[in-house]
Scaffold this motif. Structure first.
Motif, mmCIF file in Angstrom:
data_model
loop_
_atom_site.group_PDB
_atom_site.id
_atom_site.type_symbol
_atom_site.label_atom_id
_atom_site.label_comp_id
_atom_site.label_asym_id
_atom_site.label_seq_id
_atom_site.Cartn_x
_atom_site.Cartn_y
_atom_site.Cartn_z
ATOM 1 N N ALA A 1 0.835 -1.197 0.000
ATOM 2 C CA ALA A 1 0.000 0.000 0.000
ATOM 3 C C ALA A 1 0.873 1.252 0.000
ATOM 4 O O ALA A 1 0.593 2.210 -0.726
ATOM 5 C CB ALA A 1 -0.902 -0.010 1.231
ATOM 6 N N TYR A 2 1.930 1.188 0.767
ATOM 7 C CA TYR A 2 2.825 2.345 0.827
ATOM 8 C C TYR A 2 3.430 2.624 -0.539
ATOM 9 O O TYR A 2 3.412 3.758 -1.038
ATOM 10 C CB TYR A 2 3.908 2.060 1.872
ATOM 11 N N ARG A 3 3.918 1.526 -1.193
ATOM 12 C CA ARG A 3 4.526 1.699 -2.509
ATOM 13 C C ARG A 3 3.497 2.193 -3.526
ATOM 14 O O ARG A 3 3.780 3.079 -4.339
ATOM 15 C CB ARG A 3 5.120 0.379 -3.003
ATOM 16 N N ALA A 4 2.309 1.605 -3.451
ATOM 17 C CA ALA A 4 1.272 1.994 -4.400
ATOM 18 C C ALA A 4 0.928 3.463 -4.217
ATOM 19 O O ALA A 4 0.774 4.215 -5.191
ATOM 20 C CB ALA A 4 0.027 1.130 -4.203
ATOM 21 N N TYR A 5 0.854 3.864 -2.980
ATOM 22 C CA TYR A 5 0.521 5.264 -2.717
ATOM 23 C C TYR A 5 1.640 6.162 -3.211
ATOM 24 O O TYR A 5 1.398 7.207 -3.819
ATOM 25 C CB TYR A 5 0.293 5.457 -1.224
ATOM 26 N N GLN A 6 2.871 5.710 -3.005
ATOM 27 C CA GLN A 6 4.016 6.510 -3.431
ATOM 28 C C GLN A 6 4.035 6.676 -4.952
ATOM 29 O O GLN A 6 4.330 7.734 -5.477
ATOM 30 C CB GLN A 6 5.298 5.808 -2.988
ATOM 31 N N THR A 7 3.695 5.596 -5.669
ATOM 32 C CA THR A 7 3.760 5.640 -7.125
ATOM 33 C C THR A 7 2.561 6.372 -7.720
ATOM 34 O O THR A 7 2.712 7.169 -8.634
ATOM 35 C CB THR A 7 3.797 4.205 -7.698
ATOM 36 N N THR A 8 1.376 6.032 -7.227
ATOM 37 C CA THR A 8 0.180 6.533 -7.884
ATOM 38 C C THR A 8 -0.440 7.716 -7.166
ATOM 39 O O THR A 8 -1.198 8.473 -7.761
ATOM 40 C CB THR A 8 -0.882 5.434 -7.984
ATOM 41 N N GLY A 9 -0.185 7.861 -5.900
ATOM 42 C CA GLY A 9 -0.753 8.981 -5.169
ATOM 43 C C GLY A 9 -2.200 8.797 -4.769
ATOM 44 O O GLY A 9 -2.861 9.730 -4.361
ATOM 45 N N ASP B 1 -11.098 2.301 -6.342
ATOM 46 C CA ASP B 1 -11.694 2.691 -7.617
ATOM 47 C C ASP B 1 -10.720 3.519 -8.442
ATOM 48 O O ASP B 1 -10.647 3.367 -9.662
ATOM 49 C CB ASP B 1 -12.976 3.485 -7.378
ATOM 50 N N ASP B 2 -9.950 4.377 -7.759
ATOM 51 C CA ASP B 2 -9.001 5.206 -8.504
ATOM 52 C C ASP B 2 -7.811 4.379 -8.972
ATOM 53 O O ASP B 2 -7.197 4.677 -9.991
ATOM 54 C CB ASP B 2 -8.498 6.348 -7.614
#
Lengths: 723, 112
Positions: free
Chosen positions: B91-99, B104-105
């Protein structure tokens, strides 16, 4: 043992290819078919007292044995497979250049096919037969797609595989039905139980399913559409698989099952009608083609229809039983087998000549070809022999089978059986019309390609006579065509009579002697019919040549190919849409499926198995501490659920974890308690670490139906968990 | 006690499933943790509660509780820990990459 050899040898082929690059791989492959051919010839010339049955247990627990049985029919096919196989290998050595082509693959596929085909004709067990049957389909698929960089090759390969495997599957179902009736997998044991099969209600379905397999393999109408597209294969393959051997597998199947199904009206009508329609349609379409190979493909379809039709027309013999009445129908079977050999020989020969033309001129389009006679005299001679034999002219062996065919059709029209009184006349009439078309396309083949004006500007290469290696194989086949005309009796005695004997057991011994086949037998109706064919066919040829617009293509919608393509496209699009509709890419949807499935299966199982029993008797007592702990647990879980801030949710989760530690202590699980304690602490630390980077929980308003759906599902899962 | 535990397990499952079905990434991870807790409790309840002594071989106790569910839970706890840790990092990486941290987003622009 003979069946295994090609497979074993196929394993060695890549090594030859790798270590002996200088020599064409084909030379190493050649000994295999030659050896098998020699073995089989020995068997034919010095027959054993009884055909031996060799059996190796394969799956003994199911009664499936790898059993091989070499009777007349199997030997005949085995000779065709190995003999034409040897010639095709010789031909391919010169046809495929060793520098450019993936020869290793080619010969592995070819040997695989050879072995599988021998397996089909020699195996006695229906399941083993099915196995080899599908193997030939796969080998054919690989060989058609040999030039896989071409789009048309891939299309043709896919089509042939789809259609033949569909038929093969139906055939398997038919076999299983038969095995179910007779309680055996052996074909010979099934033949013995013929009356049981006749009386059984699944007689009809089994017959139709097996015929479906035979018709798809032998490209009978309406499954013929794969064969013209299969012509994208290299020419040696077309000559071998798609005219001489593989497509004959369907005929073999029909012949093999004639002793079981033959004699019933349904078998007679289905087999001969399908054959007749195919005969006519193939001949009609062949005239239309401009590509030489496509023309030969349609002519193959039509000739296969002819053989099928003869097999059907001969089946009433089993209705009458051995005796003089059945003799005329025995003749029909004899004609069928005779034509089978003839067709393999002259069609293989013609395909090879087309290959030579293609190789030497760079095209197969008859609109571009012409005047090759003076340039390629030997090829021309061979082509004339082959196509005149196909047209049924003397002095070539095709003449006999054509005469016998007309005899059989005339006999069939006089049959007072199976409602033949009303429809009987159709048989000779349709057969005659189809023969006229056959004659016409044979003439087109010869005259358009070899006579007329030479058009060198349209050809990609300068036309020259081929070298001896390419001419060797078709020349041998052409010589055989001539030989069989002058000495038909040897062929009949050694090969055809044993084959007919295994199609109609007991008939050759009981029936009157089948008269020697002679070229001249007076002014019989058959001869008149042949003369008529020649006259009308020549007229038609001239007509088509002078009025090319006469033969306009019917609209696309009418053709079976169109429907086949539509079916493929539609189903592809349909499945694509179906997949898109449920593979949404949303984790939420997928979880929904999983939980729904869980609820449905578990719920159904609980209700279905009557597992609602509830018994509080064995419960241990609840102390006050435990009650308090339980309340705290519930409270913290609810906190996790309703927390608006992530830190509070995390605290709730932590409390849950530690309460569970307490429970473990109470429930006599100290090691669990210790582990849980450590793990819980670590989890919290990691959560906190990540919180540093992750955003705050959004207080996002979800739509009511979305929440409601989730609530209902969650409630259901919870309820089930409780239960 | 078993009945009470069953009811609690049911409620915990319901909460866990609801959390997992939500759209926020963090809630999903929390939900999985909750579900795992519920499952652990379910297993230990199935084995029977408070029957006999601690399953450590000593002379004094006459009967022990069934150690098999405990062995299962031990494995489950550790695996759950690993999964939670992995998901958090993911989740951290995903948030870092995609924001974004909303499911859904995360599906990308062509699914809107």
């Amino acid at each position: 043992m003979l069946i295994i050899t090609p497979f074993l040898y196929a394993i060695l082929v890549p090594f030859f290819r790798k270590y002996l690059e200088k020599v064409h791989t084909g030379w190493f492959v050649l000994p295999v078919p030659v050896g098998i051919f020699a073995c089989l010839v020995k068997r034919v010339l010095f027959p054993y007292p009884a055909p031996p049955l060799q059996s190796v247990p394969w799956i003994p627990s199911l009664g499936i044995h790898f059993s091989a049985y070499g009777d007349g029919l199997a030997l005949l096919f085995g000779l065709l497979i190995s003999g034409i196989g040897a010639l095709v290998v010789v031909y391919s050595i010169f046809y495929l250049a060793k520098e450019r082509e993936a020869l290793g693959n080619f010969y592995v596929y070819l040997l695989m096919f050879m072995g599988a085909m021998l397996g089909v004709v020699f195996s006695d067990n229906v399941l083993v037969l099915y196995l080899f049957w599908e193997w030939t389909s796969i080998a054919s698929f690989l060989l058609i797609a040999f030039w896989y960089e071409r789009r048309a090759s891939r299309y043709g390969a896919q089509k042939s595989l789809l259609i033949t495997v569909l038929g093969g599957f139906a055939m398997l179902a038919g076999f299983l039905l038969l095995a179910n009736i007779t309680d055996t997998f052996s074909i010979r044991a099934m033949i013995v139980q013929r009356d049981t099969i006749f009386a059984h209600p699944s007689f009809g379905p089994a017959m139709v399913l097996i015929l479906l397999g035979a018709c798809t393999k032998s490209a009978q109408f309406p499954f013929h559409i794969w064969l013209p597209d299969a012509m994208e294969a290299p020419t040696p393959v077309s000559a071998y698989l798609h005219s001489a051997t593989m497509v004959k597998a369907g005929i073999y199947l029909i012949a093999r099952f004639t002793p079981i199904f033959g004699g019933s009206p349904a078998w007679f009508w289905v087999v001969s009608a399908v054959g007749l329609v195919t005969l006519f349609w193939g001949a009609w379409s062949a005239v239309r083609q401009v590509d030489l190979k496509a023309m030969l493909a349609f002519s193959t379809i039509s000739q296969l229809g002819l053989i099928t039709c003869l097999m059907g027309a001969g089946s009433p013999a089993l209705y009458y039983g051995p005796g003089p009445t059945a003799a005329i129908y025995t003749t029909a079977i004899l004609a069928g087998v005779f034509h089978l050999i003839n067709h393999s020989i002259f069609k293989g020969c013609l395909f090879m000549t087309v290959g030579i033309i293609d190789y030497r001129t760079g095209t197969r389009d008859i609109r571009k070809l012409g005047g090759l006679m003076s340039l390629m005299p030997i090829t021309f001679t061979i082509a004339v022999i082959g196509s005149f034999s196909m047209a049924g002219l003397p002095p070539f062996s095709g003449f006999f089978s054509k005469e016998l065919f007309f005899t059989a059709m005339l006999n069939a029209s006089e049959l007072n059986l199976f409602n033949m009184e009303t429809w009987g006349l159709l048989f000779p009439v349709v057969a005659w019309i189809a023969s006229v078309f056959t004659f016409t396309y044979c003439m087109i083949f010869v005259f358009k390609a070899f006579l007329g004006k030479h058009k060198p500007q349209k050809l990609e290469k300068k036309a020259r006579e081929a070298y001896w290696g390419l001419l060797f194989s078709p020349a041998i086949l052409a010589a055989l065509v001539m030989l069989f005309f002058f000495f038909p009796d040897q062929l009949v005695n050694y090969l055809i009579i044993p084959a007919v004997a295994s199609i109609l057991p007991g008939f050759i011994e009981a029936g009157p002697e089948i008269g020697p086949i002679v070229a001249w037998h007076g002014w019989t109706p058959e001869l008149m019919m042949t003369l008529g064919v020649v006259a009308v066919g020549s007229g038609l040829f001239l007509l088509i040549r002078n009025r090319p617009g006469l033969y306009r293509r019917p609209p696309e919608v009418w053709s079976l190919n169109y429907h086949y393509d539509q079916l493929l496209e539609r189903s592809e699009a349909g499945f694509y849409r179906l997949n898109r509709s449920y593979m949404t890419g949303s984790l939420h949807d997928y979880l929904l499926y999983i939980f729904l499935f869980l609820v449905l299966v578990l719920g159904a199982a609980t209700i279905g198995l009557d597992a609602w029993a509830f018994d509080a008797a064995g419960n241990s007592p609840i102390t006050i501490y435990e009650g308090i702990l339980a309340l705290v647990l519930l409270g913290s879980a609810l906190v996790v659920l309703f927390a608006r801030q992530r830190l509070i949710a995390l605290i709730g989760l932590g409390v849950m974890g530690y309460v569970i530690v307490m429970f473990f202590v109470i429930f006599r699980a100290p090691d669990l308690a210790l582990t849980q304690m450590v793990v819980e602490t670590f989890t919290l630390v990691i959560f906190l670490l990540c919180f540093y980077f992750l955003p705050e929980l959004k207080t996002r308003v979800e739509s009511p139906p979305f929440r409601f759906r989730n609530e209902v599902l969650a409630g259901a899962v919870g309820l089930l968990g409780t239960i | 006690m078993e009945t009470l535990m069953s009811v609690i397990v049911g409620i915990i499952f319901a909460i866990g499933v609801y959390l997992v079905l939500s759209n926020s990434l963090l809630r999903i991870i929390l939900g999985i943790s909750v579900l795992a807790h519920g499952a652990n409790l379910l297993i230990i309840t199935m084995g029977g509660l408070k029957k006999g002594g601690v399953p450590i071989l000593r002379e004094e106790a006459a009967a022990y509780t069934d150690p098999l569910p405990q062995a299962l839970i031990l494995t489950a706890i550790v695996i759950n820990f690993a999964i939670t840790a992995f998901l958090l990092v993911l989740a951290y990486r995903a948030y870092q990459t995609t924001g974004v941290d909303d499911m859904d987003d995360l599906r990308g622009p062509d699914h809107v």
